[in-house]
Design an enzyme around this catalytic site. Sequence first.
Site, PDB file in Angstrom:
ATOM      1  N   ARG A 539       0.828  -1.212   0.000  1.00 39.23           N
ATOM      2  CA  ARG A 539       0.000   0.000   0.000  1.00 39.23           C
ATOM      3  C   ARG A 539       0.859   1.257   0.000  1.00 39.23           C
ATOM      4  NH1 ARG A 539      -5.471  -1.185  -0.903  1.00 39.23           N
ATOM      5  NH2 ARG A 539      -5.683   1.022  -0.454  1.00 39.23           N
ATOM      6  N   VAL A 540       0.386   2.232  -0.718  1.00 39.23           N
ATOM      7  CA  VAL A 540       1.083   3.516  -0.725  1.00 39.23           C
ATOM      8  C   VAL A 540       0.218   4.592  -0.052  1.00 39.23           C
ATOM      9  CG1 VAL A 540       2.467   3.041  -2.765  1.00 39.23           C
ATOM     10  CG2 VAL A 540       0.185   4.021  -3.051  1.00 39.23           C
ATOM     11  N   ASP A 541      -0.930   4.178   0.476  1.00 37.64           N
ATOM     12  CA  ASP A 541      -1.802   5.141   1.162  1.00 37.64           C
ATOM     13  C   ASP A 541      -1.792   4.838   2.664  1.00 37.64           C
ATOM     14  OD1 ASP A 541      -3.087   2.737   1.156  1.00 37.64           O
ATOM     15  OD2 ASP A 541      -4.908   3.433   0.165  1.00 37.64           O
ATOM     16  N   ASP A 542      -2.691   5.441   3.412  1.00 35.60           N
ATOM     17  CA  ASP A 542      -2.696   5.234   4.856  1.00 35.60           C
ATOM     18  C   ASP A 542      -3.536   4.025   5.241  1.00 35.60           C
ATOM     19  OD1 ASP A 542      -0.948   7.255   5.547  1.00 35.60           O
ATOM     20  OD2 ASP A 542      -2.521   8.771   5.335  1.00 35.60           O
ATOM     21  N   VAL A 543      -3.273   2.928   4.569  1.00 32.67           N
ATOM     22  CA  VAL A 543      -3.926   1.671   4.899  1.00 32.67           C
ATOM     23  C   VAL A 543      -2.823   0.704   5.297  1.00 32.67           C
ATOM     24  CG1 VAL A 543      -5.136  -0.317   3.912  1.00 32.67           C
ATOM     25  CG2 VAL A 543      -5.916   1.999   3.387  1.00 32.67           C
TER      26      VAL A 543
END
Length: 675
Positions: A539-543
């Site tokens: 993941r590259v997001d806040d997950v």
Amino acid sequence: MEEFHWTKKWEKKNADFHKWNFDLSKGPIHISWFNGAETNVCYNCLDRHVEAGEGDRVCFYWEGNDPGQERTVTYQEMLDLVCQIGNYLRSQGAGPDDEVAIYMPMIPELPATMLACSRIGAIFSVVFAGFSAESLGGRLTSPVPKVLVTCSAVRRGAKPIELKKIVDEALEIVEQSVATQAVDPSASTPHMHQAYSNRRLAEGLSSAALGGEDGSGRKGVPHVLVFDHTQASGLGRDKFQAGWVEGRDVWWQDVIPSQPTTCEVTWRAAEDTLFKLYTSGSTGQPKGVLHTTAGYMAGIALTYKYVFDHRPTDVFWCTADCGWITGHSYVSFGPMLNGATQILFEGIPTYPDAGRWWELVDKYQCTVFYTAPTAIRALMAQGDQWVKKYKRSSVRILGTVGEPINPEAWWWYYDVVGEKRADIVVGEKRADIVDTWWQTETGMHMITPLPGCTPLKAGAASLPFFGVEPALLDQAGNEIEGPGQGYLVIKRPWPAMMRTVAGDHARFEQTYFSQYKGYYFTGDGARRDEDGYYWITGRVDDVINVSGHRIGTAEVESALVGHHLCAEAAVVPLDHPIKGTAIYAYVTLMEGLGHPPDDPEAVRKELVKAVRKAIGPIATPDVIHWAPALPKTRSGKIMRRVLRKIASGHESKLGDISTLADPGVVKALIELRGK
Ligand code: WT7
């Protein structure tokens, strides 16, 4: 598609197919497949096979948590059961487009209830039976479902879990929340999509919340159908008497077996909603991903058939719970659409010992086995002897899903689990591995090897499935040609794609289509090698992907801040040998408590408890790091990059921190690590 039963075929000259749009500047995102068609997913999973004379074929070999608990359910028996459930749900007022929530363990009644809903056109929303009461409650309000189907209790390993008690608690939360909504409908649904919200407010709130047409007179509470699982859980009905609400709660065994075993099918238009499934994102509360009928059916039937190289003699086993998308697509629907025989296992891989899975593989002669890297790593750590104790000679394909698989675990899966001993098999030495990349949102496998066809590389999801067109973008949003690394996006629709976020189409467009114009953004990073193989980097997001489960950092932070001792929190991922990624939480306590506080262990326990209560055990933070302050930019944005580096001990590589409002914070944090 031709082998499925259609009461209406799709329009051949399907003009809409060419009109799709992934570019918000050109108008709203509206995906549709098989326009004009009409079918029923349950009919295609069950009736079709029974009518073809396959009624005696085994649908499920069910194995309970404890050895010795087992059941075999044929396709005919499954159809009978599904019809009985369908009739009952209908008798409780659940019709087309009404919602039915499901909170059940892995027993045949779980997929059966999902199929029953699809038969009568009701939208099912399965909540994983490991989520806490608060999480469950939060998923039961928009709208309040007509019926909630659950189970008394279940044992996971040695531990009994009283699901009905969790349901009771969740429904209290629902009742309170609906009471507030009834006063001010906009209060808890600020972003509701207008059309959906109007319909839901009309149906859900006026009847359920205000105690209308359903006649129950109870406010904002679904009817609760409770499967009595005494035999397997060891807990009898009397144990649940205290929380029993007459008029709301009914024992499954008192009402289902007496229902007729035929149940009229509700035919559904191609784009009618099939189900809603909540998943975590980088911001806010989990969103309800909506999947529709014909495209979803086509996508998962086809991927099941090709990615698992389906043969009629197969015994397929997907270890995922039906509470996740994997269990939806590759337990409840994909295999049955292909008439497959499956193993359904209620327990955990290490109970009574770490050989349980391989014992079951031999017992039922499993041919295709599908699980998650985290489980592979956990079993790898237990030693080869548990695997080698069993033959596993029936297995020809091993699948993985949920997170990137590290090459070490891949090789262990291939060499140890997939080994075909020379004394048993001549010819192929190893089972093929299929590392399948996909998401709740994609509904179906997207990037995956095809067994016996795609040359394997340890740790690569490899090549896109038919019709799937991925691309890699750089920071600026330009497509990368050839080998390279970037953001993984998809360029055009695929049939099993999600259609919207329940009640919030704006959030759907914002989450998936606003980052890069013209692309569906996956939230993942990937590398493409010289052979065109994709290697998912995560993941590259806040997950955070914990053991293959998606947890939003925002959810954990909100659970922590919800505790009266916590002033502020920031959560980042940390590499973990078994879980893949663990949850690392920085916590700023209320003024005067000190960092660390006087009794750090006691405070830690309290905070962990708060997270488990708000979300469930899967979101338990592995580390709590005391933070007198968090590193913020002058505009107040938390610099997570810095927090990640400190968590992993790479503080020498912090990069540019000149934009921090107070660079001194960093030093304090480094000193407090491990305290
Ligand atoms: C995220 C989706 C789809 C079923 C299970 C999880 C990660 C999934 C792989 C894989 C590397 C993977 C991605 C993705 N993921 N499969 N084979 N290799 N990463 O569904 O909860 O919607 O999570 O899981 O990060 O975005 P989900």
